[in-house]
Design a protein around this motif. Structure first.
Motif, PDB file in Angstrom:
ATOM      1  N   ASP A 141      27.821 -14.401  32.008  1.00  0.00           N
ATOM      2  CA  ASP A 141      28.306 -14.301  33.394  1.00  0.00           C
ATOM      3  C   ASP A 141      27.237 -13.645  34.256  1.00  0.00           C
ATOM      4  N   SER A 201      27.170 -11.587  37.959  1.00  0.00           N
ATOM      5  CA  SER A 201      27.932 -11.007  39.065  1.00  0.00           C
ATOM      6  C   SER A 201      27.343  -9.649  39.412  1.00  0.00           C
ATOM      7  N   TRP A 254      37.349 -12.365  32.596  1.00  0.00           N
ATOM      8  CA  TRP A 254      36.134 -11.633  32.243  1.00  0.00           C
ATOM      9  C   TRP A 254      36.201 -10.173  32.658  1.00  0.00           C
ATOM     10  N   SER A 255      37.218  -9.783  33.436  1.00  0.00           N
ATOM     11  CA  SER A 255      37.290  -8.426  33.977  1.00  0.00           C
ATOM     12  C   SER A 255      38.123  -7.530  33.069  1.00  0.00           C
ATOM     13  N   SER A 262      30.230 -17.825  35.875  1.00  0.00           N
ATOM     14  CA  SER A 262      30.309 -17.820  34.406  1.00  0.00           C
ATOM     15  C   SER A 262      29.904 -19.181  33.886  1.00  0.00           C
ATOM     16  N   THR A 299      32.816  -6.153  33.674  1.00  0.00           N
ATOM     17  CA  THR A 299      32.844  -7.221  32.681  1.00  0.00           C
ATOM     18  C   THR A 299      33.162  -6.624  31.312  1.00  0.00           C
ATOM     19  N   GLN A 300      34.147  -7.227  30.644  1.00  0.00           N
ATOM     20  CA  GLN A 300      34.562  -6.715  29.327  1.00  0.00           C
ATOM     21  C   GLN A 300      33.923  -7.537  28.203  1.00  0.00           C
ATOM     22  N   ASP A 325      41.514 -12.274  36.236  1.00  0.00           N
ATOM     23  CA  ASP A 325      40.141 -12.596  35.833  1.00  0.00           C
ATOM     24  C   ASP A 325      39.980 -12.344  34.339  1.00  0.00           C
ATOM     25  N   ARG A 336      31.860 -14.014  40.872  1.00  0.00           N
ATOM     26  CA  ARG A 336      31.293 -14.083  39.530  1.00  0.00           C
ATOM     27  C   ARG A 336      30.986 -15.542  39.201  1.00  0.00           C
TER      28      ARG A 336
END
Length: 605
Positions: free
Chosen positions: A131, A133, A172-173, A121, A138-139, A170, A119
């Motif tokens: 981001d 990827s 962002w996950s 960002s 991605t949340q 992570d 990823r």
């Protein structure tokens, strides 16, 4: 017990022992040599593997770092970040999808040749974010969330050009995947931070470094940073991790060492290879038992092979020695059957056999023995008679002493006291010469003997002879071989003063220098001839290995002397620690200088 064995068994045991010793030595050498080679190969293979994994890790980190460098070098990206306004909590990239799409296209162009494995960002200085990827996890994150991330706080204030994040969840996950990242502050021309870029890869990338699919095995490995903090591991380490490290990690660029894992109680060989560009170091762990297993198998096969060879050799050797000693056993039986009434051997050997010749020689010896026995009585009688004649021919030394005493008394009777004194001195010299004891005396006694000799010579030559004796008192008790000085002085009269007009001057000087004593005998005679010195030196070198050419020097060649016996006794007495020097003085005479150590010879022995 060994002495009672038959020759066959003695020969067999002797040769077997030699073969056994040879096999033991050769097998031992092979045992340790092959073991060390196998162990070295295993360690070298482990080192190569560690180097390969380290290179792969460096390649992954380089790929991640190159992405951040490319983004930082992009005028488009930097221009976009510089023009992002502070619009509160609304994400700039969500508000302007076109800008976001252009950034994504640019990032896609960077990863077109090599598919993105993680990823990317990008975060602005106002915490706007986007981001890029190939993941779908991605949340939704707000700028407030971005502001609370630790790596964002650090990145906005750091003076570093970049820094790596060890495996971590992570941010962002949505599923909490574990990743490792490189973060680079995006600085403008004025070195002001306009934002951050984070490139993160899944921790599975690190796990795959230690997997060898063709070997269906996973190597045990650990990744540490420059502070020797564990970044990643794929086996049970436990809370206490000091056992992982060794001083060689700080000292060497690569190598290996042994550690003991308190978790499983096993010993491991740790192999490391420090990176060139980054500070993450691979530690590769190999069970010591696994390393020693092929060595143990190889050594076991070596022992079994050598034992088998030895057994075969023993069987062959027993048969061979039994056959080769059969004629000897036959000869032994024949010899045992011989008696004084029948001095004949009964043999049945093949013609030309060495034992046949030996038996014939033994038979000839027996024939000679019989003839010799008849002559033994007559020989013994002759020997006894010769012995008695020799005893009768011996002269009693006391006869000489008594005779000299009678001559001395006669001199006194005639009014000549010098004759009495000469007889007394000569008697003392004779007694000193005959009394061999252990062949050892001291310089004091030797000088006294020389003085008596010179006194007699001065009476003989009267005013034609002048002599001086000057010796240091500290050296008079030094041990010396008997009759060392007198032959040298006698040699002066025999050769040095020949054809030299009187007066004749003889000086005997003794002194101590350092830890050695010195005695010099100097005369005003003919001196030495070069040929005499060379002949004497060569003769001494041939007769005794202690003598070397540098012991003899020459200034003026004019004579020589035959003193081999005296010098060899002196050499043997001092075991090569003496020195003997020959000189010709400037006046034309000769000088002999002998020297020895001050230490008592008895103490040295």
């Amino acid at each position: 017990m060994f002495k009672r064995l038959q020759f066959h068994y003695k020969l067999f045991i002797g040769l077997s022992s030699i073969i056994f010793a040879i096999l033991i030595v050769s097998s031992g050498l092979f045992y340790f040599y092959t073991g060390s080679i196998v162990e070295t190969n295993i360690v070298e293979t482990q080192q190569q593997t560690a180097q390969k994994i380290q290179e792969q890790l460096d390649l992954v980190l380089t790929q991640m770092d190159n992405l951040t460098i490319s983004v930082n070098a992009s005028d488009f990206v930097m221009h976009t970040l510089e023009n992002i306004p502070d619009d509160g909590e609304e994400n700039y990239f969500d508000k302007l999808p076109r800008v976001s799409e252009e950034l994504r296209n640019y990032l896609f162009s960077l990863t077109a040749l090599k598919p993105l494995k993680g990823r990317i960002s990008i975060i602005s200085k106002y915490n706007d974010y986007m981001d890029f990827s190939n993941r779908s996890d991605t949340q939704d994150i707000t700028k407030s969330d971005v502001r609370s991330f630790d790596f964002v706080k650090k990145g906005m204030q750091t003076e570093q050009f970049k820094y790596f994040l060890p495996p971590h969840p992570d941010e962002w996950s949505s599923n909490g995947a574990t990743v490792f990242s490189v973060v680079r502050p995006l600085r403008d021309e004025n070195y002001e931070i306009q934002g951050l870029i984070e490139v993160s890869y899944s921790v599975e990338m690190l796990e795959s470094l230690f997997e060898f699919k063709n070997q269906s095995q996973v190597l045990k490995g650990v990744i540490i940073d420059q502070n020797q903090q564990v970044i990643f591991d794929n086996f049970q380490l436990g809370a206490q991790r000091k056992w992982l490290f060794d001083e060689s990690l700080l000292r060497d660029k690569y190598g290996n060492y042994q550690v003991k894992n308190p978790q499983d109680g096993k010993d491991y060989v740790v192999t490391f290879n420090k990176p060139v560009n980054y500070n993450w170091t691979i530690l590769l762990f190999e069970d010591l038992e696994a390393i020693k297993k092929p060595i143990f198998i190889l050594r076991s096969l070596t022992i079994i092979s050598y034992l088998s060879i030895f057994t075969i050799f023993i069987i062959i050797l027993y048969i061979y020695t039994k056959n080769i000693t059969r004629p000897i056993r036959s000869l032994k039986k024949s010899v045992v059957s011989v008696n004084m009434d029948n001095l004949r051997l009964k043999l049945n050997f093949a013609q030309g056999n060495e034992l046949t010749l030996l038996a014939q020689a033994f038979q000839d010896l027996l024939d000679e023995v019989k003839g010799t026995m008849d002559l033994m009585v007559e020989s013994q009688a002759r020997e006894m008679n010769a012995h008695m004649l020799a005893l009768q021919a011996q002269m009693n030394p006391h006869f000489l002493y008594n005779t000299l005493a009678v001559i001395g008394a006669y001199g006194i009777k005639k009014g000549n006291d010098e004759v009495m004194q000469m007889c007394a001195d000569l008697s003392d010299m004779l007694r000193y010469t005959i009394d061999l004891d252990n062949g050892q005396t001291n310089i004091r006694s030797e000088i006294a003997h020389v003085e008596k000799y010179l006194k007699l010579m001065s009476l003989r030559f009267e005013h034609n002879l002048q002599y001086q004796m000057d010796l240091d008192e500290a050296m008079l008790d030094i041990p010396i071989p008997k009759l060392t000085l007198e032959p040298m002085i006698e040699n002066v009269f025999r050769h040095g003063f020949t054809d030299v007009k009187p007066p004749w001057v003889l000086k005997v000087t003794g002194y101590v220098k350092g830890q050695r004593w010195y005695i010099e005998i100097e005369d005003n005679g003919n001196g030495f001839k070069a040929a005499a010195i060379e002949a004497l030196t060569n003769r001494l070198a041939e007769e005794n290995g202690f003598f070397k050419s540098e012991h003899f020097t020459q200034q003026k060649a004019n004579g020589g002397m035959g003193l081999i016996n005296t010098f060899m006794r002196l050499n043997l007495f001092y075991k090569g620690q003496e020195t003997i020097e020959f000189f010709n003085t400037f006046e034309g005479g000769a000088m002999i200088r002998i020297s020895g150590p001050m230490a008592n010879r008895g103490e040295n022995e």
